[in-house]
Design a protein around this motif. Structure first.
Motif, PDB file in Angstrom:
ATOM      1  N   SER A 134       0.798  -1.422  -0.013  1.00 43.22           N
ATOM      2  CA  SER A 134       0.065  -0.077   0.043  1.00 43.22           C
ATOM      3  C   SER A 134       0.940   1.317   0.037  1.00 43.22           C
ATOM      4  N   PHE A 135       0.480   2.333  -0.474  1.00 45.52           N
ATOM      5  CA  PHE A 135       0.943   3.727  -0.153  1.00 45.52           C
ATOM      6  C   PHE A 135       1.393   3.808   1.237  1.00 45.52           C
ATOM      7  N   LEU A 136       0.757   3.404   2.242  1.00 47.39           N
ATOM      8  CA  LEU A 136       1.461   3.578   3.641  1.00 47.39           C
ATOM      9  C   LEU A 136       2.274   2.604   3.933  1.00 47.39           C
ATOM     10  N   GLU A 137       2.409   1.549   3.523  1.00 47.32           N
ATOM     11  CA  GLU A 137       3.710   0.758   3.493  1.00 47.32           C
ATOM     12  C   GLU A 137       4.883   1.165   2.878  1.00 47.32           C
ATOM     13  N   ALA A 138       4.723   1.562   1.755  1.00 47.92           N
ATOM     14  CA  ALA A 138       5.841   2.039   0.808  1.00 47.92           C
ATOM     15  C   ALA A 138       6.415   3.490   1.395  1.00 47.92           C
ATOM     16  N   LYS A 282      10.016 -11.418   1.514  1.00 42.40           N
ATOM     17  CA  LYS A 282      11.122 -11.458   2.360  1.00 42.40           C
ATOM     18  C   LYS A 282      11.685 -10.247   3.217  1.00 42.40           C
ATOM     19  N   VAL A 283      11.397  -9.136   2.683  1.00 40.27           N
ATOM     20  CA  VAL A 283      11.712  -8.093   3.337  1.00 40.27           C
ATOM     21  C   VAL A 283      10.387  -7.318   3.554  1.00 40.27           C
ATOM     22  N   LYS A 284       9.979  -6.901   4.662  1.00 43.71           N
ATOM     23  CA  LYS A 284       8.702  -6.688   5.067  1.00 43.71           C
ATOM     24  C   LYS A 284       8.868  -5.159   5.782  1.00 43.71           C
ATOM     25  N   PRO A 285       7.772  -4.078   5.328  1.00 41.68           N
ATOM     26  CA  PRO A 285       7.581  -2.876   5.958  1.00 41.68           C
ATOM     27  C   PRO A 285       7.497  -3.229   7.591  1.00 41.68           C
ATOM     28  N   ILE A 286       8.092  -2.199   8.401  1.00 44.07           N
ATOM     29  CA  ILE A 286       7.891  -2.531   9.852  1.00 44.07           C
ATOM     30  C   ILE A 286       7.345  -1.120  10.308  1.00 44.07           C
ATOM     31  N   ILE A 287       6.078  -1.129  10.637  1.00 48.19           N
ATOM     32  CA  ILE A 287       5.498   0.339  11.041  1.00 48.19           C
ATOM     33  C   ILE A 287       4.807   0.108  12.213  1.00 48.19           C
ATOM     34  N   ASP A 288       5.101   1.115  13.119  1.00 44.79           N
ATOM     35  CA  ASP A 288       4.878   1.403  14.582  1.00 44.79           C
ATOM     36  C   ASP A 288       3.350   1.186  14.629  1.00 44.79           C
ATOM     37  N   SER A 289       2.840   0.654  15.774  1.00 47.22           N
ATOM     38  CA  SER A 289       1.496   0.079  16.053  1.00 47.22           C
ATOM     39  C   SER A 289       0.912   1.463  16.104  1.00 47.22           C
ATOM     40  N   LYS A 290       1.313   2.489  16.646  1.00 40.38           N
ATOM     41  CA  LYS A 290       0.199   3.858  16.556  1.00 40.38           C
ATOM     42  C   LYS A 290       0.056   4.429  15.025  1.00 40.38           C
ATOM     43  N   SER A 291       0.664   3.956  14.256  1.00 42.12           N
ATOM     44  CA  SER A 291       0.548   4.567  13.242  1.00 42.12           C
ATOM     45  C   SER A 291      -0.636   3.766  12.279  1.00 42.12           C
ATOM     46  N   PRO A 292      -1.304   4.232  11.452  1.00 44.55           N
ATOM     47  CA  PRO A 292      -0.929   5.884  10.777  1.00 44.55           C
ATOM     48  C   PRO A 292      -1.509   6.867  11.728  1.00 44.55           C
ATOM     49  N   PHE A 293      -0.805   8.184  11.547  1.00 42.23           N
ATOM     50  CA  PHE A 293      -1.230   9.374  12.312  1.00 42.23           C
ATOM     51  C   PHE A 293      -2.039  10.077  10.944  1.00 42.23           C
ATOM     52  N   PRO A 294      -3.081  10.619  11.302  1.00 42.90           N
ATOM     53  CA  PRO A 294      -3.587  11.736  10.269  1.00 42.90           C
ATOM     54  C   PRO A 294      -2.784  12.737  10.028  1.00 42.90           C
ATOM     55  N   PHE A 295      -3.021  13.361   8.733  1.00 44.40           N
ATOM     56  CA  PHE A 295      -2.191  14.648   8.535  1.00 44.40           C
ATOM     57  C   PHE A 295      -2.103  15.912   9.496  1.00 44.40           C
ATOM     58  N   SER A 296      -3.431  15.621  10.089  1.00 43.03           N
ATOM     59  CA  SER A 296      -4.067  16.728  11.131  1.00 43.03           C
ATOM     60  C   SER A 296      -3.109  16.572  12.328  1.00 43.03           C
ATOM     61  N   ASP A 297      -2.674  15.255  12.654  1.00 45.13           N
ATOM     62  CA  ASP A 297      -2.156  15.088  13.781  1.00 45.13           C
ATOM     63  C   ASP A 297      -0.815  14.974  13.673  1.00 45.13           C
ATOM     64  N   THR A 298      -0.094  15.460  12.835  1.00 46.91           N
ATOM     65  CA  THR A 298       1.493  15.732  12.551  1.00 46.91           C
ATOM     66  C   THR A 298       2.232  15.904  13.529  1.00 46.91           C
ATOM     67  N   THR A 307      10.177  10.829  21.420  1.00 45.15           N
ATOM     68  CA  THR A 307      10.226   9.771  22.555  1.00 45.15           C
ATOM     69  C   THR A 307      11.394   8.863  22.424  1.00 45.15           C
ATOM     70  N   SER A 308      11.726   8.527  21.146  1.00 42.34           N
ATOM     71  CA  SER A 308      12.566   7.294  20.858  1.00 42.34           C
ATOM     72  C   SER A 308      11.845   5.940  21.446  1.00 42.34           C
ATOM     73  N   ARG A 309      10.631   5.824  21.158  1.00 37.32           N
ATOM     74  CA  ARG A 309      10.001   4.569  21.768  1.00 37.32           C
ATOM     75  C   ARG A 309       9.371   3.826  20.545  1.00 37.32           C
ATOM     76  N   ALA A 310       9.365   4.307  19.614  1.00 39.55           N
ATOM     77  CA  ALA A 310       8.677   3.888  18.339  1.00 39.55           C
ATOM     78  C   ALA A 310       9.375   2.489  17.840  1.00 39.55           C
ATOM     79  N   THR A 311       8.479   1.383  17.474  1.00 39.56           N
ATOM     80  CA  THR A 311       9.097   0.349  16.948  1.00 39.56           C
ATOM     81  C   THR A 311       8.915   0.367  15.430  1.00 39.56           C
ATOM     82  N   ILE A 316       2.495   8.925   8.338  1.00 37.48           N
ATOM     83  CA  ILE A 316       1.428   9.952   7.923  1.00 37.48           C
ATOM     84  C   ILE A 316       0.518   9.525   6.865  1.00 37.48           C
ATOM     85  N   TYR A 317      -0.634   9.228   7.231  1.00 40.09           N
ATOM     86  CA  TYR A 317      -1.485   8.781   6.308  1.00 40.09           C
ATOM     87  C   TYR A 317      -3.125   8.908   6.496  1.00 40.09           C
TER      88      TYR A 317
END
Length: 320
Positions: A134-138, A282-298, A307-311, A316-317
């Motif tokens: 998806s665009f989000l993953e890419a 074989k290679v997968k996007p790794i996206i933090d569980s709090k994502s996606p954030f809406p554009f308005s919540d940038t 916070t350096s706590r993201a996994t 933003i999507y």
């Protein structure tokens, strides 16, 4: 296909001075859409992801290398080509593309980044979006995955060599593990992360996860052909290195290793090389569980990133 209809102004997150992100980054609903020259494309941004370099530039930490604001932050993009310059050969209007829009991380970065409805860049940094993503993953991939790949190439990782990744659950480290295992054929992949992220390291391909809250990797009897430092622990990193081994760092220079520290040179060739591994899974996007954030919540997305706590990556999507 002719250029699609494009407005003259757009929504964009903009800062006009350096400072704390929450204080200086503002949403502008009437910001000029960038104009393209003959070797550029205009992209309708569908998704973008954040990187630490974004807030470091906002804070002014890199202003010795930077221009003066105003700036729209953002390096990573996934979107649709809406206009092409006369010298563009690889892409046409309507193509779905992704990439890191800045060829050199600190060398003339774009004034209009990817946290906007439209952005412009050169075709040499863009690739066609993998069909299965998806665009989000890419959008989560380019800067982090390319940084991981370039570091492994610089270190000379090849089949049969061992590697330890410091910060294996971070935005870059998560791709270092996957590429080391599935692309470069490392004989052993060891990686560090906190207690809650040990299973993630295993799922990415780490043969031996290390909980840095309980174990000092630098005290292991085993030493490694390659040490990839994604967190900035140069003194410890050196202690984990085999004699004659290679060390790379994306966080800080390493005394005694003048070539270890590097900043990414974004290049579509890397994305194109990795496309088969992305399309095969074989290679997968790794996206933090709090994502996606809406554009308005940038701003919330940046606060979380800092916070350096993201996994994995923060995305933003959708972009309006």
């Amino acid at each position: 296909m002719a250029a699609l209809s494009v407005p003259t102004h757009m929504k964009a997150w903009v800062y006009h001075e350096f400072g704390n992100t929450a204080d200086v980054l503002k949403l502008d609903s009437n910001y000029p859409v960038p104009r393209i020259n003959e070797n550029q494309l205009l992209i309708k941004v569908v998704a973008a992801s954040l990187n630490p370099i974004d807030y470091k530039r906002i804070h002014g930490a890199l202003k010795a290398f930077d221009y003066s604001p105003p700036y729209v932050p953002g390096y990573d993009v996934a979107g649709v080509v809406v206009k092409v310059g006369s010298e563009v050969k690889k892409f046409k209007v309507g193509d779905e593309v992704y990439g890191d829009i800045n060829h050199k991380a600190l060398d003339k970065p774009k004034n209009v980044g990817t946290l906007a409805e439209y952005t412009a860049t050169e075709e040499r940094v863009l690739a066609l979006k993998p069909k299965n993503l998806s665009f989000l993953e890419a959008a989560s991939l380019p800067l982090a995955m390319e940084t991981a790949y370039e570091g492994l190439e610089r270190a000379g990782l090849s089949a049969g060599k061992s590697i330890i990744v410091l910060g294996g659950a971070g935005g870059v480290g998560a791709y270092v593990i996957q590429l080391a295992k599935h692309v470069f054929g490392a004989s052993k992949v060891v990686a560090t992360a906190s207690t809650s992220k040990q299973d993630l390291l295993r799922s990415l391909g780490a043969d031996q996860p290390i909980d840095y809250t309980k174990e000092n990797f630098e005290d292991l009897d085993e030493k490694f052909d390659i040490v990839y430092d994604a967190v900035g622990q140069p003194d410890k990193a050196v202690k984990a290195l085999k004699e004659g081994g290679n060390l790379v760092s994306i966080a800080t220079p390493v005394p005694g290793f003048p070539d270890a520290f590097f900043l990414l040179t974004s290049d579509a060739v890397m994305l194109e090389k990795l496309n088969p591994y992305l399309e095969s899974g074989k290679v997968k996007p790794i996206i933090d569980s709090k994502s996606p954030f809406p554009f308005s919540d940038t701003l919330d997305a940046f606060a979380y990133l800092e916070t350096s706590r993201a996994t994995g990556k923060i995305v933003i999507y959708p972009i309006p």
